[in-house]
Every structure is written in structure tokens, then in C-alpha cells.
Design a protein around this motif. Structure first.
Motif, short mmCIF file in Angstrom:
data_model
loop_
_atom_site.label_atom_id
_atom_site.label_comp_id
_atom_site.label_asym_id
_atom_site.label_seq_id
_atom_site.Cartn_x
_atom_site.Cartn_y
_atom_site.Cartn_z
N ASP A 1 40.25 55.00 40.59
CA ASP A 1 40.88 54.57 39.34
C ASP A 1 41.35 55.75 38.51
OD1 ASP A 1 41.86 52.56 37.69
OD2 ASP A 1 40.09 52.59 36.41
N GLU A 2 41.74 56.82 39.17
CA GLU A 2 42.29 57.99 38.48
C GLU A 2 43.80 57.83 38.31
OE1 GLU A 2 39.11 61.28 40.28
OE2 GLU A 2 41.26 61.46 40.69
N ARG A 3 44.30 58.35 37.23
CA ARG A 3 45.74 58.30 36.96
C ARG A 3 46.25 59.70 36.63
NH1 ARG A 3 47.75 53.08 36.14
NH2 ARG A 3 46.13 51.48 36.33
N PRO A 4 46.39 60.54 37.64
CA PRO A 4 46.80 61.93 37.39
C PRO A 4 48.26 62.03 36.94
CG PRO A 4 46.77 61.48 39.74
CD PRO A 4 46.17 60.26 39.07
N GLU A 5 48.51 62.93 36.02
CA GLU A 5 49.89 63.21 35.61
C GLU A 5 50.57 64.17 36.56
OE1 GLU A 5 50.30 64.40 31.56
OE2 GLU A 5 48.86 62.93 30.82
N PHE A 6 49.76 65.03 37.21
CA PHE A 6 50.26 66.00 38.17
C PHE A 6 49.29 66.02 39.34
CE2 PHE A 6 51.01 67.53 33.87
CZ PHE A 6 52.38 67.71 33.84
N VAL A 7 49.79 66.38 40.52
CA VAL A 7 48.91 66.65 41.65
C VAL A 7 49.34 67.96 42.31
CG1 VAL A 7 48.43 64.21 42.09
CG2 VAL A 7 50.30 65.33 43.31
N ILE B 1 53.22 68.98 41.32
CA ILE B 1 54.29 67.98 41.26
C ILE B 1 53.90 66.87 40.29
CG2 ILE B 1 55.59 66.27 42.60
CD1 ILE B 1 55.33 68.09 45.01
N PRO B 2 54.78 66.54 39.33
CA PRO B 2 54.45 65.49 38.35
C PRO B 2 54.59 64.10 38.96
CG PRO B 2 56.64 66.37 37.93
CD PRO B 2 56.06 67.20 39.04
N ILE B 3 53.74 63.19 38.48
CA ILE B 3 53.77 61.79 38.91
C ILE B 3 54.54 60.98 37.87
CG2 ILE B 3 52.39 59.79 39.57
CD1 ILE B 3 52.17 62.27 41.43
#
Length: 385
Positions: free
Chosen positions: A49-55, A67-69
């Protein structure tokens, strides 16, 4: 694996910043890297349930791409992530397209990658994947699988994970590419061998030339036509209407590479087509005809004109001409069209010499309206063919 100490992307004040190369142009990331980033983000949402802005996506070059999501959502057991493909300053039809990945658990162990809407399907042999496969190339597949492994901390999840890659609008964008010609239909390809797009890189162009020849050879074509661009290709199609579309390859500046690939793949005959500027360079033995390699060698053309019997006034004019097109104007004005045949003959001979005589080579020089100025051919040497 090539290593580098310089990570090409980093986060500065919450924004992804791509570096500029020594020419001042900005780098980008490939569709393969975009899909890998979206895969990792979707798996993190699915499992934790993570919502990363970047990976961070490991590049095969040995560094991480940040890289942005663009989007994340979850519904009915499926997590979806989207990445806007950023090609940097490289002109590419996929720049700005969204690469969307949906992941879900399935009963079968392992990682199962498939193509969704907007991702093409391979229909011809000769590519890196068999016909019927989604056009997701081997290195992007590895990067996507790595994205799953990073998120789930295992390379062989059980139960397994199904990864579906889609590109909204991909089928329409693919019409601007040569995909259909090499047997990829219904959408775009997920590409990239490094994850990084180098602005104005010729590597992808060269790769597409070689791939196109591979496909033609795999389909048992015995004659391919290498053209310097779209216009010369249209002209060539008119003089070879019986050849299938896949026989025509826009080689651009990569004449030498194209000829050598034809030899490697057992294609016995190659026709090289172009206008005077490119063929005049090939006639001197310059097998990579980038503009950066210099202009037309007018002194060479002047000598060729003299050897062909031109008067000294025309020889002098050609020797002081500005461009290949200027030379063409001078030849036409003097009515000394014999020189066109000489240029075509030298082009065919130099191309054949480049591959040590094992190909039958034809050279065709067009004017700017598609008329044939010069045409010559040389057969493969019998003892080598």
C-alpha cells in the motif's frame, strides 16, 4: 557491464533533474525504463500500500535512474501505475506518452509479462522475440522483472505476478514509426538496452537499420534496397514495385553497417539509392555519410568529370561548387550527364569493395523529383559469391 560514477538522474527539491551532456542537451529514459519504474511502483502499491512519487530503477549501465510516477490506483486486486516517458531532448514519437503497468497476483509462480493496449505484437521472424510475442524487448523484460523483484524482495514470487504493459494511444503513435514494416503491428515497442536516452543518439537508428535487414533476411528476401531517407525510398519503391515493403530500408548514414549486415544475413543483392550529395560521398568510399563528416568532395567530382571527358571549364566549375546540388545544376546546364553514370558506377564499386566483393550491388542516383540520373551495378565476384 559498463560502469559509470555519474548518476544521470537525481532528485533536487522534489523534482527529477536530468543532466545535460557536453553538447548541452538533456538526457532522458527509455520506454523500457519507464515500464520498469511503473512496474516497481505498482507492485509496491499492491503489496505494501505504498504510493511512491519516485522510484529508482537500476540501469544496465550500473547506476540508478530516478523516475517520477505519474499515477497510482488500486481496484479489485489490481494495482496500476503510470510513467510519462521523458526522452529528454531526443526527438521521439514516444516522448510524452504514458507507459501504464497493471500488476496482479496469479496462481502460476513467477513473473508473467504481457502486452496490453497500445503495445505492438510481433508478426514476423527475424526480431529478438518470436512471432506472437508482445513487442517488449529482452532488456526491458529483464528490467521489468527486476522491478518486481525489488518491490517483492524475490525473483520468483509464488503466487506469481502478472505484469501488463499498455500505452494509451500507442497504436496511433506507431503509425509514425517503421514498426509495421518490420512486422510489429497494433502499437509501439517497449525498447532500450541501457535505460537511458542519449539526445540525438544515432545508436537507435543504426539498430533499426540492422533489425530491418534481419527481418528481411528472415523472410527469405534475396534483394533489399537501402535508401538514404524517406524521399529516396519513395522513389525506389516506384522502380521496384514488385518488392515487398520490408525490402526497403532507410539506412540514413549507415551504409557500411547495412551492407555488412546484408552479408552476415546472406542477402545476395543490395541496391543503394539516394541523391547526388550522398552518392558522391559513397563514391569516395565514405561509408558513413553523416554531415559532420564533411561536405561533398567537389575536387573528387571534378577529377571524375575530367576522367570522363569533360572540358576544363566544367571541371573548374565543379571544383569550385558549393554543394552536391550545385554540381547537379552545373552538369545539367552543360549537358554532361555522363558524369552521373560515373558517380553511380563508382558508388557501386566502392560499396562492393567495402564487403570484399561478396554482394551484387546496384547504385541508383535520383534527381530531386525522382528521375533516375545514373544507375550502375556490379555483380558479386564469382569466386566469393
Amino acid at each position: 557491464m559498463i560502469k559509470t560514477e555519474r548518476p544521470p538522474f537525481q532528485i533536487v527539491r522534489g523534482y527529477v533533474v536530468a543532466p545535460r551532456n557536453p553538447q548541452g542537451t538533456r538526457e532522458g529514459y527509455t520506454t523500457g525504463a519507464s515500464a520498469a519504474a511503473a512496474t516497481q511502483a505498482a507492485c509496491r502499491l499492491l503489496e505494501r500500500d505504498e504510493r511512491p512519487e519516485f522510484v529508482s530503477v537500476p540501469s544496465p549501465l550500473g547506476f540508478d535512474l530516478v523516475i517520477p510516477i505519474n499515477r497510482l490506483s488500486y481496484a479489485e486486486g489490481t494495482a496500476t501505475a503510470g510513467v510519462i516517458k521523458d526522452g529528454g531532448d531526443d526527438p521521439d514519437v514516444t516522448h510524452g506518452a504514458e507507459i501504464i503497468v497493471a500488476v496482479r497476483r496469479v496462481d502460476r509462480p513467477g513473473i508473467h509479462i504481457q502486452g496490453g493496449t497500445g503495445v505492438g505484437t510481433i508478426t514476423q521472424p527475424g526480431l529478438e522475440l518470436p512471432p506472437g510475442s508482445p513487442a517488449i524487448n529482452p532488456v526491458p523484460r529483464l528490467m521489468i522483472a527486476q522491478g518486481v523483484a525489488i518491490a517483492l524482495a524475490t525473483e520468483q514470487p509464488d503466487p506469481g505476478v502478472e505484469v501488463t504493459v499498455s500505452i494509451p494511444g500507442g497504436e496511433e503513435l506507431a503509425k509514425k514509426t517503421l514498426n509495421s514494416r518490420i512486422g510489429i503491428v497494433g502499437g509501439l515497442s517497449i525498447l532500450g538496452t541501457t535505460g537511458v536516452v542519449r539526445p540525438m543518439s544515432t545508436a537507435s537508428w543504426r539498430a533499426s537499420v540492422l533489425q530491418s535487414i534481419d527481418v528481411a533476411a528472415a523472410n527469405s528476401l534475396k534483394h533489399i534496397v537501402l535508401t538514404t531517407g524517406g524521399r529516396s525510398e519513395r522513389f525506389a519503391e516506384a522502380i521496384y514495385p514488385a518488392l515487398p515493403e520490408m525490402a526497403f530500408v532507410q539506412m540514413g548514414i549507415f551504409t557500411g553497417d547495412g551492407l555488412r549486415r546484408a552479408v552476415e544475413r546472406g542477402v545476395p543483392k543490395v541496391t543503394v539509392c539516394g541523391m547526388i550529395g550522398k552518392l558522391a560521398k559513397l563514391a569516395t568510399g565514405q561509408m558513413q555519410t553523416h554531415v559532420a563528416g564533411g561536405g561533398v568532395d567537389v575536387a573528387f567530382l571534378a577529377d571524375l568529370a575530367r576522367d570522363a571527358g569533360a572540358d576544363e571549364a566544367l571541371v573548374a566549375q565543379i571544383g569550385s561548387a558549393n554543394t552536391g546540388r550545385h554540381v547537379e545544376d552545373l552538369i545539367d546546364a552543360a549537358g554532361f550527364t555522363k558524369l552521373y553514370e560515373q558517380i553511380a558506377a563508382r558508388t557501386a564499386a566502392m560499396c562492393q569493395a567495402h564487403v570484399k566483393g561478396v554482394l551484387t550491388i546496384e547504385a541508383v542516383m535520383f534527381d530531386f523529383d525522382g528521375g533516375i540520373l545514373g544507375r550502375a551495378s556490379v555483380d558479386a565476384r564469382a569466386e566469393l559469391s
